[in-house]
Design a protein around this motif. Structure first.
Motif, mmCIF file in Angstrom:
data_model
loop_
_atom_site.group_PDB
_atom_site.id
_atom_site.type_symbol
_atom_site.label_atom_id
_atom_site.label_comp_id
_atom_site.label_asym_id
_atom_site.label_seq_id
_atom_site.Cartn_x
_atom_site.Cartn_y
_atom_site.Cartn_z
ATOM 1 N N PRO A 95 0.578 -1.179 0.256
ATOM 2 C CA PRO A 95 0.049 0.176 0.020
ATOM 3 C C PRO A 95 0.704 1.390 0.018
ATOM 4 O O PRO A 95 1.700 1.392 0.827
ATOM 5 N N PHE A 96 0.622 2.213 -1.096
ATOM 6 C CA PHE A 96 1.609 3.358 -1.120
ATOM 7 C C PHE A 96 1.574 4.296 0.179
ATOM 8 O O PHE A 96 2.275 5.091 0.297
ATOM 9 N N LYS A 97 0.393 4.062 1.127
ATOM 10 C CA LYS A 97 0.219 5.122 1.881
ATOM 11 C C LYS A 97 1.480 4.685 3.065
ATOM 12 O O LYS A 97 1.806 5.974 3.669
ATOM 13 N N VAL A 98 1.938 3.635 2.985
ATOM 14 C CA VAL A 98 3.071 3.387 3.989
ATOM 15 C C VAL A 98 4.025 4.350 3.714
ATOM 16 O O VAL A 98 4.874 4.961 4.552
ATOM 17 N N PHE A 99 4.484 4.540 2.238
ATOM 18 C CA PHE A 99 5.641 5.550 1.869
ATOM 19 C C PHE A 99 5.207 6.987 1.853
ATOM 20 O O PHE A 99 6.050 8.064 2.237
ATOM 21 N N THR A 100 3.964 7.313 1.538
ATOM 22 C CA THR A 100 3.724 8.673 1.574
ATOM 23 C C THR A 100 3.339 9.211 3.235
ATOM 24 O O THR A 100 4.029 10.308 3.469
ATOM 25 N N ILE A 101 2.955 8.437 3.979
ATOM 26 C CA ILE A 101 3.240 8.843 5.526
ATOM 27 C C ILE A 101 4.353 8.805 6.238
ATOM 28 O O ILE A 101 4.911 9.605 6.832
ATOM 29 N N LEU A 102 5.173 7.736 5.894
ATOM 30 C CA LEU A 102 6.605 7.526 6.216
ATOM 31 C C LEU A 102 7.263 8.869 5.883
ATOM 32 O O LEU A 102 8.066 9.476 6.608
ATOM 33 N N SER A 103 7.085 9.438 4.533
ATOM 34 C CA SER A 103 7.957 10.698 3.964
ATOM 35 C C SER A 103 7.634 11.717 4.818
ATOM 36 O O SER A 103 8.437 12.534 4.992
ATOM 37 N N GLY A 104 6.328 11.881 5.154
ATOM 38 C CA GLY A 104 5.908 13.221 6.054
ATOM 39 C C GLY A 104 6.571 12.961 7.468
ATOM 40 O O GLY A 104 6.943 14.117 7.909
ATOM 41 N N ALA A 105 6.342 11.734 8.042
ATOM 42 C CA ALA A 105 6.816 11.584 9.375
ATOM 43 C C ALA A 105 8.347 11.826 9.429
ATOM 44 O O ALA A 105 8.762 12.249 10.641
ATOM 45 N N LEU A 106 8.988 11.332 8.551
ATOM 46 C CA LEU A 106 10.363 11.464 8.563
ATOM 47 C C LEU A 106 11.107 12.421 7.888
ATOM 48 O O LEU A 106 12.358 12.749 7.560
ATOM 49 N N HIS A 107 10.170 13.788 7.357
ATOM 50 C CA HIS A 107 10.597 14.928 6.856
ATOM 51 C C HIS A 107 11.421 14.758 5.632
ATOM 52 O O HIS A 107 12.296 15.672 5.541
ATOM 53 N N PHE A 108 10.838 13.708 4.811
ATOM 54 C CA PHE A 108 11.502 13.573 3.493
ATOM 55 C C PHE A 108 10.745 14.561 2.597
ATOM 56 O O PHE A 108 9.986 15.204 2.692
ATOM 57 N N SER A 109 11.950 15.108 1.388
ATOM 58 C CA SER A 109 11.314 16.336 0.567
ATOM 59 C C SER A 109 9.932 15.799 -0.026
ATOM 60 O O SER A 109 9.758 14.782 -0.758
#
Length: 197
Positions: free
Chosen positions: A109-123
């Motif tokens: 599920p792509f939400k794993v990566f969108t949420i992680l990106s925000g939580a880990l302050h990815f660009s």
């Protein structure tokens, strides 16, 4: 979950739009499965299904990112399985770009990566670029196969496509890693020279 999937399938394009958008935010089942079901029913519309799913996913990506940015780990622990969360976190620590590329290509599920990106302050911009690349390949590969081969494409998609896309994603991730190491090498070598002198 089967009831929700059946309900979304009844709405065709709109159902896929909602599913693909939610796939990037909170929904636990990848939009890939609804896209395959709809393309199997209407192979002549498979390219349009791919386009709708792709656009909806890209629109949902910044929403999932902001959710992770605002609520962080509390959202991750509530919505994601511990095993999926651990794998995604490990990938992000080593290489965020490669993690997103692999996530965009695979049935995770792509939400794993969108949420992680925000939580880990990815660009956010990097997230959007890699999501656009990976999701385009995934949605349109399915769409083109069903459009060209009709219902016979179902076996190809389930038997070969996922593994093929995973292989491509891994190769791209390796390429990104190699490129980064080459770019970082000139920065580290002069420092070592200074330390020796």
């Amino acid at each position: 979950m089967d009831g929700i999937m059946g309900f979304l399938e009844d709405f065709g394009y709109w159902g896929l739009f909602v599913h693909a958008f939610a796939d990037a935010v909170i929904f636990p089942v990848p939009a890939f499965f609804l896209q395959v079901s709809l393309s199997l029913l209407h192979p002549n519309q498979a390219i349009w299904f791919a386009t709708v799913g792709y656009i909806a996913c890209l629109l949902g990506t910044p929403v999932g990112y902001m959710l992770g940015r605002l609520l962080g780990n509390s959202v991750l622990q509530k919505w994601l399985k511990p095993s999926a969360l651990t794998k995604a976190e490990n990938l992000f620590k080593k290489n965020g770009e490669a993690a997103i590329l692999i996530g965009a290509f695979t049935p995770i599920p792509f939400k794993v990566f969108t949420i992680l990106s925000g939580a880990l302050h990815f660009s956010l911009w990097k997230l959007m670029v890699y999501a656009a690349l990976g999701r385009a390949v995934k949605f349109y590969a399915v769409g083109i196969l069903f459009y060209v081969y009709g219902r016979a494409a179902e076996n190809m998609v389930h038997s070969y496509l996922t593994y093929g896309m995973l292989g491509v994603a891994i190769l791209l991730a390796i390429g990104i890693n190699v490129k980064r190491r080459i770019q970082e090498r000139p920065k580290t070598e002069p420092q070592k020279g200074k330390e020796l002198s």
